[in-house]
Design an enzyme around this catalytic site. Structure first.
Site, PDB file in Angstrom:
ATOM      1  CG  ASP B  66     -40.547  84.228  22.818  1.00  0.00           C
ATOM      2  OD1 ASP B  66     -40.426  84.675  23.917  1.00  0.00           O
ATOM      3  OD2 ASP B  66     -40.342  83.076  22.643  1.00  0.00           O
ATOM      4  NE  ARG B 124     -39.057  84.009  40.799  1.00  0.00           N
ATOM      5  CZ  ARG B 124     -37.697  84.124  41.038  1.00  0.00           C
ATOM      6  NH1 ARG B 124     -37.574  84.810  42.312  1.00  0.00           N
ATOM      7  NH2 ARG B 124     -36.837  83.521  40.471  1.00  0.00           N
ATOM      8  CE  LYS B 125     -48.049  88.711  35.308  1.00  0.00           C
ATOM      9  NZ  LYS B 125     -49.524  88.528  35.600  1.00  0.00           N
TER      10      LYS B 125
END
Lengths: 162, 162
Positions: B66, B124-125
């Site tokens: 993550d 934005r991804k």
């Protein structure tokens, strides 16, 4: 609550997990219970379980989905065999895959409710779907594919002792 | 290593994350760097980061995937704009979804190498693919979909201070 949690039935030698092991003094020691066909676990994040100010660290949320999922898989395994969790042989599950969708930021402060439901049981594999609720709002959805630990490994670890 | 890590450029007020924030004294404080088109992070699990005896807790591995993923997303964002990570405006990414495949148990003891590659940038991804190597063996594969934190939120947190 005097009812024993799924994790209270893990054999001692398989009970060291940072997320769910009773023997891990530094770990989260989560406790999961049945509520009908769903299982539930409550967890109080600490102030340092932060992502950005005000919100819970995603890695913690993933960990809770993971361990509540394997716990629920074990409980489901006993249920499928119509036997209590204190009967032999011991069933213990490991995670084969974990998926987490962070639907919205999870506020840091309130107790988290992690809920799960068995989606599929296929031989030694159990698929668990999960979600996390805070203040009545579902902020996270997840899925765990759990696989029963091979009997030989369970035996080996049981022989080694806790 | 005197080179600064991706995480060393996070603005202070966005730098509290348990996984990667410099300001979180109790956290993992991971450090990620470019190696050509891949990014790399090394992490030494502690003895209590245990799943079953001898193996690393899956929640930790998910957390590393993550945070190394969102760090790499930020670094990729600056690279895409051809500017250094100490230039304004600050880019910071949050995880929209996380997927982890545990290919085999990860031995507890050696330093883990977490590697990542940018798979896709779409507005934005950013999609990051990752893998964890221990003693030359890939034990975990993962994917993070990271989304740039909205400018308003960055501004709001920057105004609140660290």
């Amino acid at each position: 609550m005097t009812e024993l949690a799924f994790q209270d039935f893990y054999p001692e030698s398989l009970d060291h997990c940072y997320g769910c092991g009773r023997m891990n003094e530094l770990g989260h020691q989560i406790k999961s219970y049945w509520e009908g066909d769903e299982s539930v676990c409550h967890f109080q994040p600490q102030p340092y379980h932060i992502a950005i100010p005000g919100y819970v660290y995603g890695g913690l949320l993933a960990s809770l989905i993971d361990c509540h999922g394997t716990g629920t898989a074990a409980a489901a395994g006993y249920r499928a065999e119509n036997r209590a969790m204190d009967t032999e042989p011991a069933l213990r599950y490991l995670t084969a895959s974990l998926h987490v969708d962070y639907l919205k930021p999870t506020p840091l402060g309130p107790v988290l409710e992690i809920r799960a439901r068995v989606k599929e049981v296929k031989g030694r594999k159990v698929v668990i779907e999960e979600w996390i609720v805070v203040n009545g709002v579902t902020t996270v959805k997840g899925e765990v594919v759990a696989v029963q630990v091979p009997d030989e490994l369970v035996r080996e670890l049981l022989e080694k002792g806790g």
